[in-house]
Motif scaffolding. Structure first.
Motif: not given
Lengths: 101, 165, 657
Positions: A22-26
């Motif tokens: 979530g941190v990387l893709l949002r």
């Protein structure tokens, strides 16, 4: 079949991985913060699991502190997001490219 | 009984976590996160961490999620662009790295677990009294320190969010 | 004053410093006076020192002084002794002769230059270079070891380059497109070739004997065994190649005719009287070595005689007044080397002295003519200057008679001694070549005098009208040199003309400083013993040849057109000589062109390979930077991913360990 420590650990690993994803893709700053909370929770689960496994109450004490810390961090983090929102009129982290070459 | 509780709660946690990470609307993601937190609290209860479970519900799912929802609504956050707009580099390497991380963490955990069953514990393990005693005797210093930290965080949050210093 | 001989090379340096630093602020008179007076002081000091030297008994006529150690090197093999070179100067009969000539004639030429260079810019710079030259030449003459001599050797080479290219922005030769700067460079580079051989010879000598001091070398050479002959011949040849470069012998003479690009006083001083004689001086200095290496000496004689002949032929057809004199100098130097080569070192030094007098006089006279005609140097445009330039004409005639070898002028005595010694040493071929060269010398000098001063004027009549005699500063040195050209020969009167007593003063004076060849004492003592009809025949031959040359030239050039008809009749021979045997072109083809090609190859190597490697390093760094820069997207998420990858790497490492 009784749930043993491995099951809880696999669950935490998956939750943690989801949080990292979530941190990387949002793109929204606040959703990133939420993913971070997810990661913290996965860590909390691990602590509790091991506290139960080894009969050490310290694990739960640590979780106590982690939750407190998470609260403080969420407060400050959101304050920063608000300040950035005033600068860029959006919460999109891609709008903050000041470190680009 | 424990097994059923575990399976149900675990599934709830997983599904809500997926929703948090993938849903385009931030509000939906926030609500999903709240759900996730409560599931985790349930798991805490299963693991004889009653006090912590309560704490999780009150502080985490209660205070923190509400705060997040507040800010989401204050800033009127719109739906996010789809994941396809993320760069190639990110889309390629992120899943791989995440997978690797998961495997390593799980593997490390397995090694540390030493066995696949929980040993029995006292009935007051995880109770308020037990934790209270520990907090005010052995862990009094971190306890005081963290209250100081909370004060600092409050001041910081106020200052950062001010329109004009 | 003997103890102060080390000052002699240093005093002109005062002139260098003063004129160099402040010359531009002085008036021309001041600059010239400072420069000339330093030389006068050196000359007076030299005279005093030589007089003191003469008072010493004959065996002890050598005064050495060391100013300090220069190169204290360790033990050298195979000499097996510690090698040390010091700043050693010495005055002995040989160096005394050349020292007086150098400082005396040098002073006269400085005086002449004050008037000659009056209308030139950079007046002070000229005298700086001239004084520097005098300093270096005196160092060369007074040196007591080969290395200090080499310092002077290189120094005069440098000054020659600076002075030839003095008018650095003027063109020189329309035929070859050379500028004065090019001529200077040619001189320096050709000299360098000789110097390289000189250096090799010097080093070989140092390594074998462990010393370069002349006195120590003489004693070492006296004790050298018969097995050393190959080594001594090698050293002798190497040193002689250096002398060929400095003294313009075959094959390194090509720079001297082009050195005429420099101002005329320079041609007189450096390329007639002093620098070019350094080679002859060196060979006489190393007489101990050459006497022990007869094959090297034979080469010296052969090259000297050949050069004398070849240069004389080139002088016959030259049309620039200074170039005629340049070829004449090369030819006369050939005489000197031929003399040294047959063992007649005294004759060589004698001719060196007289040649300094009359050749300097000829050049200064030519300068006077050029000065009067405002820059014309082509003798085809001269003629009839006798009335307009009386003093110049008179002194020029005296010099002409001296160089042709007419009794009782100076050149007669020295040339006659060379011819006699060549005959008596048993070298009839050398004698023959020298006799023919003497004939040619008389011929072309008469041609020169005729075409410049006598007959009708063939050039611009305006120029002739404006021509006037030179100022006193120029004519006084002419006069002094003329007197010396008349009486200079009397220091070496041969036995045949001495009417019983031995009046050859120079031979006695130089004897202790020279080493004759082993058995039979070579040419010198043999000639001393000969007083018979043979002697008078030789003298008559020399005089006859000179007279014949003069008469021949007079006949040909009396009537215009005779010379041209003879040239056409000679056909290909004329073309060959007129184009100077195409030697310069030959060198261009076999030496210069390959050298330029190699230079271009190395330049390309430098530019593309060496520079390329350096550039490649830079370009590699740049490309690496371009690649790395792609990581800096400014997106926080990318940075978080890299963070994560690092964490994974660490965990992996911990897991596998």
């Amino acid at each position: 079949m009784e749930p043993g420590p491995q099951h809880y650990l696999i669950l935490s690993a998956i939750l943690f991985a989801l949080g990292v994803a979530g941190v990387l893709l949002r793109r929204g700053a606040i959703t990133i913060l939420m993913s971070i909370e997810l990661m913290l929770n996965a860590a909390n689960l691990v602590f509790i699991t091991f506290a139960r496994q080894f009969d050490h109450i310290e694990g739960q004490i640590y979780v106590f502190f982690i939750i407190t810390l998470a609260a403080a961090e969420a407060a400050v983090g959101l304050a920063i997001v608000i300040a950035l929102f005033r600068l860029r009129e959006s919460t999109d982290v891609d709008a903050l490219r000041l470190l680009k070459w | 009984m424990e097994t059923a509780a575990f399976v149900v709660l675990a599934l709830m946690a997983l599904v809500s976590a997926v929703v948090v990470v993938t849903h385009r609307h931030a509000i939906v993601a926030a609500l999903a996160l709240a759900f996730n937190l409560i599931s985790i609290a349930g798991l805490f209860f299963v693991l004889n961490a009653q006090f912590i479970g309560f704490l999780q519900v009150i502080v985490y799912a209660g205070a923190i999620m509400v705060l997040i929802l507040f800010v989401l609504m204050l800033l009127n956050v719109q739906a996010e662009a789809s994941l396809r707009t993320v760069g190639v580099f990110q889309r390629l390497f992120a899943p791989l790295a995440v997978l690797a991380l998961a495997l390593l963490v799980a593997g490390g955990g397995f090694v540390a677990a030493e066995g696949d069953r929980f040993p029995p514990v006292d009935s007051d393990f995880g109770s308020v009294e037990r934790l209270g005693v520990e907090l005010f005797t052995r862990f009094w210093y971190p306890f005081e320190a963290i209250s100081l930290l909370l004060v600092v965080a409050m001041i910081g949050a106020v200052l950062l969010a001010k329109r004009r210093l | 004053m003997l103890r102060l001989i080390w000052l002699i090379p240093l005093i002109p340096l005062v002139g260098v410093a003063v004129n160099g630093l402040f010359g531009r602020k002085f008036s021309r008179v001041a600059s010239g006076t400072i420069a000339a007076s330093t030389i006068l002081v050196s000359f007076l000091l030299s005279v005093g020192a030589v007089l003191q030297l003469a008072k010493l008994p004959e065996e002890a006529r050598r005064f050495a002084v060391t100013l300090g150690s220069w190169m204290p090197l360790g033990v050298v093999e195979p000499a097996g002794r510690a090698f040390e070179v010091g700043w050693e100067f010495a005055l002995d009969p040989l160096s005394a002769v050349l020292l007086l000539v150098v400082t005396g004639v040098g002073f006269l030429i400085h005086l002449y230059s004050v008037g000659y260079m009056e209308h030139e810019a950079d007046y002070a710079r000229f005298f700086v270079y001239l004084n520097l030259f005098m300093s270096m030449m005196c160092t060369l003459v007074l040196a007591d070891n080969l290395l200090v001599l080499f310092v002077g050797w290189e120094g005069v080479g440098l000054c020659s380059y600076l002075l030839i290219g003095f008018f650095y922005d003027r063109p020189f030769d329309e035929r070859s497109g050379m500028s004065c700067a090019d001529a200077g460079r040619k001189a320096f580079i050709v000299n360098r070739i000789g110097d390289f051989a000189f250096l090799l010879g010097m080093l070989w000598l140092a390594v074998e004997f462990g010393t370069l001091n002349f006195h120590e070398l003489s004693s070492a050479l006296a004790h050298a065994g018969p097995g050393a002959e190959a080594f001594l011949t090698g050293v002798g040849l190497l040193l002689f190649i250096g002398a060929c470069g400095k003294s313009a012998q075959i094959p390194l003479y090509v720079w001297l005719p082009d050195a005429m690009a420099g101002p005329t006083p320079v041609s007189a001083l450096i390329h007639a009287a002093t620098m070019v004689t350094a080679g002859v001086y060196m060979v006489c200095r190393m007489s101990a070595l050459y006497s022990a290496a007869p094959e090297a000496l034979a080469v010296v004689a052969a090259i000297g005689a050949l050069t004398a002949f070849m240069a004389a032929t080139m002088g016959v057809l030259a049309t620039d007044i200074k170039k005629v004199l340049a070829y004449s100098t090369v030819s006369q130097l050939g005489f000197m080397f031929a003399a040294a080569g047959v063992g007649a070192y005294t004759a060589a030094m004698f001719h060196l002295v007289t040649h300094a007098f009359f050749k300097a006089l000829l050049f200064l006279g030519a300068g006077s003519v050029i000065h009067a005609l405002h820059g014309t140097q082509d003798i085809r445009e001269m003629g009839g200057l006798r009335a307009k330039l009386p003093v110049t004409h008179a002194t020029f005639v005296i010099a002409w008679l001296a160089i042709a070898g007419i009794f009782p002028f100076a050149g007669f005595f020295s040339k006659d001694e060379i011819l006699a010694d060549a005959w008596h040493a048993g070298h009839p071929v050398i004698w023959g070549l020298l006799v023919v060269s003497a004939l040619l010398t008389a011929f072309y000098m008469t041609r020169l005098v005729y075409l410049v001063f006598w007959g009708a004027h063939r050039g611009d009549p305006h120029r002739l009208e404006q021509a006037h005699e030179s100022p006193r500063t120029m004519t006084v040195p002419l006069g002094i040199l003329a007197v010396l050209s008349i009486v200079g020969g009397f220091i070496g009167i041969p036995a045949a003309l001495s009417f019983g007593s031995d009046l050859n003063f120079l031979r006695h004076w130089l004897a202790p400083a020279l080493t004759m060849a082993g058995a039979g004492h070579g040419a010198e003592s043999a000639a001393a013993a000969h007083i018979g009809a043979g002697e008078y025949l030789l003298i008559a031959a020399a005089l006859g040849v000179a007279a014949f040359g003069i008469l021949l030239a007079m006949t040909i050039y009396r009537r215009p057109g005779t010379a041209d008809r003879l040239s056409r009749a000679a056909g290909p021979v004329y073309t060959l000589v007129r184009n100077l045997y195409w030697v310069d072109e030959l060198y261009e083809l076999i030496v210069l062109r390959p050298f330029y090609a190699i230079s271009r190859a190395f330049a390309a190597l430098d530019r593309w390979v060496i520079d390329g490697l350096v550039n490649a390093a830079g370009i590699t760094t740049e490309l690496t930077g371009q690649v790395i820069k792609l990581f800096q997207t400014g997106l926080v998420r990318n940075y978080a991913l890299m963070f994560l990858m690092g964490v994974v790497a660490v965990l992996w490492y911990l897991a596998t360990v």
